[in-house]
Design a protein around this motif. Structure first.
Motif, PDB file in Angstrom:
ATOM      1  N   CYS A   1      50.708 106.132  89.622  1.00 21.18           N
ATOM      2  CA  CYS A   1      52.186 105.449  89.653  1.00 21.18           C
ATOM      3  C   CYS A   1      52.543 105.522  91.081  1.00 21.18           C
ATOM      4  O   CYS A   1      52.166 106.088  91.835  1.00 21.18           O
ATOM      5  CB  CYS A   1      53.041 105.977  88.774  1.00 21.18           C
ATOM      6  SG  CYS A   1      53.111 107.751  88.555  1.00 21.18           S
ATOM      7  N   LEU A   2      53.395 104.403  91.394  1.00 22.79           N
ATOM      8  CA  LEU A   2      53.992 104.295  92.847  1.00 22.79           C
ATOM      9  C   LEU A   2      55.438 104.732  92.770  1.00 22.79           C
ATOM     10  O   LEU A   2      56.289 104.287  91.815  1.00 22.79           O
ATOM     11  CB  LEU A   2      53.715 102.963  93.189  1.00 22.79           C
ATOM     12  CG  LEU A   2      51.972 102.465  93.443  1.00 22.79           C
ATOM     13  CD1 LEU A   2      52.064 101.088  93.885  1.00 22.79           C
ATOM     14  CD2 LEU A   2      51.238 103.524  94.255  1.00 22.79           C
ATOM     15  N   PRO A   3      56.048 105.230  93.888  1.00 14.43           N
ATOM     16  CA  PRO A   3      55.264 105.560  95.011  1.00 14.43           C
ATOM     17  C   PRO A   3      54.642 106.872  95.102  1.00 14.43           C
ATOM     18  O   PRO A   3      54.913 107.854  94.194  1.00 14.43           O
ATOM     19  CB  PRO A   3      56.385 105.572  96.314  1.00 14.43           C
ATOM     20  CG  PRO A   3      57.694 106.101  95.295  1.00 14.43           C
ATOM     21  CD  PRO A   3      57.441 105.422  93.893  1.00 14.43           C
ATOM     22  N   THR A   4      53.470 107.041  95.820  1.00 17.68           N
ATOM     23  CA  THR A   4      52.722 108.040  95.899  1.00 17.68           C
ATOM     24  C   THR A   4      52.444 108.727  97.275  1.00 17.68           C
ATOM     25  O   THR A   4      52.168 107.663  98.135  1.00 17.68           O
ATOM     26  CB  THR A   4      51.433 108.203  95.027  1.00 17.68           C
ATOM     27  OG1 THR A   4      51.694 107.935  93.751  1.00 17.68           O
ATOM     28  CG2 THR A   4      50.619 109.352  95.255  1.00 17.68           C
ATOM     29  N   THR A   5      52.608 109.961  97.782  1.00 20.61           N
ATOM     30  CA  THR A   5      52.457 110.305  98.927  1.00 20.61           C
ATOM     31  C   THR A   5      51.388 111.622  98.818  1.00 20.61           C
ATOM     32  O   THR A   5      51.710 112.359  98.243  1.00 20.61           O
ATOM     33  CB  THR A   5      53.680 110.717  99.520  1.00 20.61           C
ATOM     34  OG1 THR A   5      54.616 109.669  99.720  1.00 20.61           O
ATOM     35  CG2 THR A   5      53.309 111.263 100.894  1.00 20.61           C
TER      36      THR A   5
END
Length: 692
Positions: free
Chosen positions: A95-99
């Motif tokens: 899933c987004l967002p991802t850091t």
């Protein structure tokens, strides 16, 4: 676990030789999960990592961790790759967002850092469309990210060189707009007069924003190289593939959406080992050179020993001395050299009880147009960066500090970015504001929010550093102390790794000198909180630093109406084969010859292995024997002469000479080193005859 399952499907793993059909278990992903494993009711085999031992205490579960592991779960934060290895960790969330962030110590200019994609070199179903793939790599010294999949093909490269043997930080951020790759938190290079971010950031928008397919393949994340043959891009619908060369170097502090990933026990690995072996050996004789409570840092070009918080001195063997902040307390420090104006870190230890407000530390220019503050607001630690145009603040709202325990606070200012963390800085103990990663999209192009260069923090050498409060002077007279923090203790204050003097114990270091202070006391004592406190039997009052607690005491618990001993040895708290003895209350570990520590967590440091030690010892022993022989011969000759003299008659006047020698005594004082004893100690006096 059943509640988390969404589907059970068949999964085919194609290795180009055999196919393995297994049940595919899928669960809902939590993209921003925060681990609370130690809050489970009972210890499980997965509670503690890397050989840690889970024990039950009055305050809940606790992991007893072996040396060189960190945090409440005993994580190992670094791993070494020698150019032919790899390691698997858990998949990236789809899933987004991802850091994703990590620290990298490369030894060669090219190598694959991480890869998420197919686990085979060829695809049996190339007509299914591009297979999701992500690769972060170093190519001729420049960091790159390659992305393939339903959202289109993308290759980003930051226009900067990562020097081999030097630590660098990489951030990869993916959201609905596109992808951003950032180097060294964009805190370096501004001093060269650069007026844009291209030296530290590359960003690009998705080619197909309408595609809602997952960007992640859901397979294990591979670090340092591939466990299989290099995939052929044409078989998977890619325009380019990952870099073919494995990494030669170290990966450390791998973080996915705020959670540190353990690198000590990967699911699978080959030709890699835990820890950063090149860095550990750069300071001297391996991990033992910096002592039990120190580690080698600084890369391979400028290595140095860095002590754990609360420790100092050679081999980090001496505990630091805290100070107590009383009412209207403050300290002003004059600097001998300045920290980097764009890249500065703060660290200190703090102990307090309750919800306090006040300043812990401030670095500021003159006038105070730009400042960096670490302060408390209702017991919550906050970092504040103030410039002429803006003010940034980031706080640890989920972790109040007023529990009466020592905590280590960390603050980092890197260009436009600001972060704060406590203790091991894992999960909800770390909070960052990274405006450099924020973007806007205009006609398919991504642009950063931060256009202008960051404001430099040119700390005033004379009046730029304060601890505990800000004094106000009128005609050289102190009239008030603003924002002062009271009834708290500070210890081991550092700026960019340099020790700040903390009076009254330490007034001068190589970094700065204390010029003015008020209201600081050595130590961290507190009144007896059990005074006038009565507990119902069989409980008794126990003072836990400014808080009275009615309990059975350490090592005992209440069973019915009676306090009974807890047999801690049932939890097997002694690591590395140590033997546990129940002392009723508490316990004691007896360690084997190779380990030491309260629960045998440390590998015993080897003795000095200087190459000249053995020859010098033999030479010293030989000289000692010769000296004893010579002294024996001299004493024997003197003994024979004395016997001969006693047998001869006295000459005239000999008796008078002897009596005259006893008439003039002289006084000799044994001077005591007053710096090592109490002042005013009486000196011992001896009366000896003068021999003429």
């Amino acid at each position: 676990m059943i509640a988390w399952l969404k589907s059970v499907l068949e999964k085919v793993v194609d290795t180009n030789h055999t196919s393995l059909v297994t049940p595919r278990l899928t669960r809902a992903h939590d993209c921003h999960r925060r681990s609370h494993h130690l809050e489970e009711e009972s210890c499980t085999p997965s509670t503690c990592l890397n050989g840690g031992r889970c024990v039950r205490t009055d305050s809940g579960n606790r992991c007893l961790c072996p040396g060189r592991s960190w945090g409440p779960r005993c994580k190992v934060l670094a791993r070494t790759f020698s150019g032919s290895g790899w390691a698997w960790v858990r998949p990236l969330p789809p899933c987004l967002p991802t850091t994703v962030s990590l620290r990298l110590l490369p030894r060669l200019p090219s190598g694959l850092i991480l890869y998420s994609g197919p686990l085979s070199s060829t695809s049996t179903y190339p007509h299914w469309g591009p297979t999701p793939m992500l690769a972060v790599q170093l190519v001729e010294g420049r960091p790159q990210v390659v992305l393939e999949g339903g959202r289109g093909s993308m290759k980003l490269q930051v226009d900067t060189l990562l020097r081999p043997g030097t630590w660098h930080t990489l951030h990869l951020h993916l959201d609905a707009q596109g992808v951003v790759l950032m180097v060294d938190t964009c805190g370096r290079g501004w001093e060269r007069g650069i007026n844009n971010e291209r030296h530290c950031i590359a960003r690009a928008a998705w080619a197909k924003t309408e595609d809602t397919d997952s960007w992640s393949s859901g397979v294990p994340l591979q670090l340092g190289g591939l466990a299989h043959h290099h995939p052929r891009p044409s078989d998977f619908g890619w325009t380019t593939g990952p870099h073919p060369e494995p990494l030669n170097g170290c990966i450390s502090h791998l973080t996915i959406n705020g959670e540190l990933i353990d690198l000590g026990e990967p699911a699978y690995s080959s030709n890699s080992q835990k820890g950063c072996v090149p860095q550990d050996g750069a300071c001297g004789q391996g991990t033992s050179y910096c002592g039990l409570r120190g580690e080698c840092v600084g890369g391979l070009e400028e290595p140095k020993c860095e002590c754990a918080a609360g420790w100092m001195g050679p081999k980090c063997a001496s505990p630091t001395t805290p100070v107590a902040l009383r009412q209207s307390s403050f300290t002003k420090v004059t600097l001998f050299r300045l920290p980097d104006p764009y890249h500065v870190t703060l660290q200190l230890r703090l102990k307090l009880r309750g919800r306090h407000d006040g300043l812990l530390m401030q670095l500021a220019t003159k006038p105070d147009s730009v400042s960096l503050k670490l302060r408390l607001r209702g017991g919550v630690a906050c970092a504040v960066l103030t410039t002429e145009e803006t003010e940034q603040e980031v706080c640890l709202e989920s972790f109040p500090l007023g529990d009466g325990q020592w905590h280590t606070l960390h603050v980092g200012r890197h260009g436009h970015n600001l972060g704060i963390g406590v203790d091991e800085c894992d999960g909800w103990k770390q909070n960052d504001t990274l405006p450099s990663l924020s973007s806007t999209t205009d006609h398919g192009e991504m642009h950063g929010f931060m256009v202008a260069p960051p404001a430099p923090l040119l700390v005033d050498k004379k009046d730029g550093v304060f601890l505990g409060g800000i004094p106000e002077f009128v005609s050289l007279s102190l009239v008030a102390v603003h924002d002062d923090l009271t009834d708290s203790c500070l210890d081991d204050v550092r700026v960019s790794g340099e020790t700040v003097p903390l009076p009254p114990v330490l007034n001068h270091t190589s970094w700065g000198r204390v010029t003015t202070l008020k209201g600081l006391e050595a130590g961290c004592s507190a009144r007896d909180a059990c005074f006038n406190t009565t507990c119902l039997p069989p409980l008794t009052c126990h003072n836990t630093w400014r808080q009275a607690t009615c309990s059975c005491g350490p090592g005992r618990h209440l069973v019915g109406h009676e306090c009974q001993d807890v047999d801690e040895c049932l939890f097997k708290p002694c690591l590395h084969g140590g033997t546990c003895y129940n002392l009723q209350p508490n316990y004691q570990c007896t360690c084997g010859p190779d380990h030491t520590g309260d629960y045998c967590q440390w590998l015993r440091l080897p003795s000095d292995t200087h190459p000249l030690k053995a020859p010098m010892a033999i030479a010293a022993l030989t000289l000692s024997i010769l000296l004893v022989v010579v002294i024996g011969v001299v004493l024997t000759l003197r003994h024979h002469r004395s016997r001969a003299a006693r047998s001869s008659p006295l000459c005239p006047g000999d008796l008078d000479k002897g009596s005259h020698a006893l008439e003039a005594p002289v006084t000799i004082e044994a001077v005591t080193d007053l710096s090592r004893t109490q002042a005013g100690e009486r000196r011992r006096v001896f009366h000896l005859p003068v021999l003429q």
